[in-house]
Structures are given as structure tokens and as C-alpha cells.
Write an enzyme that holds these catalytic residues in place. Structure first.
Site, PDB file in Angstrom:
ATOM      1  N   ASP A  66      42.219  44.661  42.818  1.00  0.00           N
ATOM      2  CA  ASP A  66      41.257  44.537  41.723  1.00  0.00           C
ATOM      3  C   ASP A  66      39.857  44.310  42.274  1.00  0.00           C
ATOM      4  O   ASP A  66      38.879  44.945  41.847  1.00  0.00           O
ATOM      5  CB  ASP A  66      41.690  43.370  40.818  1.00  0.00           C
ATOM      6  N   GLU A 134      46.182  49.104  41.055  1.00  0.00           N
ATOM      7  CA  GLU A 134      45.334  48.136  41.755  1.00  0.00           C
ATOM      8  C   GLU A 134      46.035  47.620  43.010  1.00  0.00           C
ATOM      9  O   GLU A 134      45.411  47.468  44.067  1.00  0.00           O
ATOM     10  CB  GLU A 134      44.978  46.973  40.831  1.00  0.00           C
TER      11      GLU A 134
END
Length: 282
Positions: A66, A134
Site C-alpha cells: 500500500d 497491494e
């Protein structure tokens, strides 16, 4: 050059073999550290215990990915839009990395077929796909470094599957838009989870509400806290856009009236919401 040559030599024994081949088809290169990529595809519902006694799943890699994805997209946008201001860059990055976009990209890449999960109904847990993407970016970063991770994001995700010009015209992040509106008008915008339960397939369901200036004006449900916040913000934005009276009530509750006798709040047109509604109606 030498490093690339060494990597090619190391990859030779794995060519055409699983799971290396499946990841090669997604990434465009053979992984060096294959266990990282397996971990990236392992949902917490299928956690496995490592030799050191630690439960292993993709949540830690998702956390890392992320942050790396945010940095890479910021890097790309900063260089692509040289004359744009911070607000534009931040808004555009938010649209690219928002969960809905990542979920779509993950499925287009075929990650839905690689994810290991004990969750019964993945159709209602679409965030699993974006989370896995992610985590995959986190794995690429640890295995190959920032340059390769950036190349994957730009060459594969953006150029092949995501048109930035289309993203600029797409629906904005409702929660961010509402918070921005509150900041302009010096009104507190607070989100809170009001309930957490499970549906018939044992999937977690969250209910949230949003209070603007102390007035609850939106609620929503979703299969994650983020999704329920977005749904609540979407409802709140519609109400604000359609009702000057509601804005006046919020102004009085928030004390804006004391500093502004005309109760005037900056009315935001929320153009992206209008476009989204038009599309639904047509």
C-alpha cells in the site's frame, strides 16, 4: 547488465514450472523469492504457521505494498503533470489507488485465480483482490526492488489496464470529497462503524454512519469498513447537494451561524456525483 544476466541464469530451472509460470504470466518476469509471492496470495482465512511459529498471510505485505504503491503513483503523477498543483495530484492518486480500481485491476491480471482463501463467497469479498494486488506489489519491491516495482505499476497496471485520462473523468472518492467540503466550511466530518455482523455466507458486513457538524446525514453498509464509509459519504453528499436547508441546519449546529449571520456555507456542486447519477439514469 551482470545482475540481469545472473537473474536469467537463476530463472532457467524454473521456466515453465508452477507456480513460477503463473506469476511470470502476471509479472512478465520470473520471481527470485517465490515464497514472497505465495504469501502475497494467501488470505488471512488460509493463514499457515511458519517454522518459527508465526501465522503467515498477506496482511503484512499488503501494508508494505500500500505504501509502495502510493509512492510509485505519486512519483509517476509528479513527473507526468509538471504544472498541476498538489490538490490535483492528490485527488488523481486517490482515484488510482482506491479499492474499487485495485479490485478491478487484480481481476484483470488474473489474481483472483491465484488467491488462496477459505472464504466461502469471494464475490462478496471483492476487496480481497485489491488487497492481494497491494501485497503483490510489496512482494515485488522486496524481491526485485523499487525500480522493478515501479515498472510493473506503470507498464503493466497503468499503461495496459488503466487509462489515466479516463481516471480523471471517473467518480471521485466520496469520503475524501466530503471531508474536503467540511474543511472548507470549518465543519467536523466524523465517520464511525455502528455495527459489524456476518451474512449468510459468513462474510463480515459493516454498517457505518457519517456525522457532519454533529448531524447524522448518511449511513451505509459494505464488506469492509472502508466500503461502508464510502456508501455513507455517498448518501451524505447527495443530501447536501440537494438541500440548502440541511446545510443551514448543519451551520447552526456547528456554530457557523455565530460567526456568519447569513448562515452561508460554501455550497459544493460535487460535479463527479452529478455525472455518476446521470450515468445511472441513462
Amino acid at each position: 547488465m551482470l545482475r540481469r544476466f545472473v537473474k536469467r541464469i537463476k530463472a532457467l530451472p524454473h521456466k515453465g514450472k508452477e507456480p513460477y509460470l503463473s506469476f511470470y504470466n502476471v509479472l512478465g518476469f520470473y520471481p527470485d523469492w517465490i515464497d514472497l509471492y505465495r504469501e502475497a496470495m494467501t488470505h488471512r482465512s488460509s493463514s499457515i504457521r511458519s517454522s518459527k511459529g508465526r501465522w503467515v498471510n498477506n496482511e503484512r505485505l499488503e501494508f508494505l505494498g500500500d505504501a509502495i504503491l502510493d509512492a510509485i503513483v505519486a512519483d509517476i503523477l509528479y513527473k507526468k503533470f509538471e504544472h498541476k498543483k498538489e490538490g490535483f495530484l492528490t485527488s488523481t492518486r486517490s482515484r488510482i489507488v482506491q479499492r474499487e480500481t485495485l479490485n478491478k485491476l487484480a481481476v484483470e491480471l488474473g489474481l483472483d485465480k491465484l488467491i488462496i482463501s477459505s472464504t466461502r463467497n469471494l464475490a462478496h469479498n471483492t476487496n480481497i483482490y485489491g488487497d492481494a494486488l497491494e501485497a503483490l506489489i510489496g512482494a515485488i519491491y522486496l524481491d526485485q526492488g523499487y525500480r522493478v516495482a515501479k515498472k510493473f505499476v506503470y507498464e503493466t497496471l497503468i499503461k495496459q489496464h488503466l487509462n489515466i485520462e479516463t481516471v480523471l473523468k471517473s467518480e471521485v472518492d466520496f469520503k475524501s470529497r466530503l471531508i474536503e467540503w467540511g474543511q472548507k466550511n470549518k465543519v467536523d466530518v466524523l465517520f464511525e462503524v455502528t455495527d459489524a455482523s456476518y451474512d449468510a455466507q459468513n462474510n463480515p458486513v459493516f454498517s457505518s454512519c457519517v456525522k457532519v457538524g454533529g448531524v447524522e446525514i448518511g449511513s451505509g453498509k459494505g464488506y469492509s469498513k472502508k466500503e461502508s464509509h464510502q456508501m455513507a459519504a455517498k448518501v451524505a453528499i447527495r443530501k447536501l447537494r440537494e438541500s440548502n436547508e440541511l446545510q443551514e441546519v448543519i451551520a447552526r449546529k456547528a456554530g457557523t451561524a455565530a460567526s456568519n449571520p447569513d448562515n452561508h456555507m460554501e455550497k459544493t456542486s460535487f460535479p463527479d456525483l452529478e455525472e455518476e447519477q446521470t450515468t445511472e439514469e441513462s
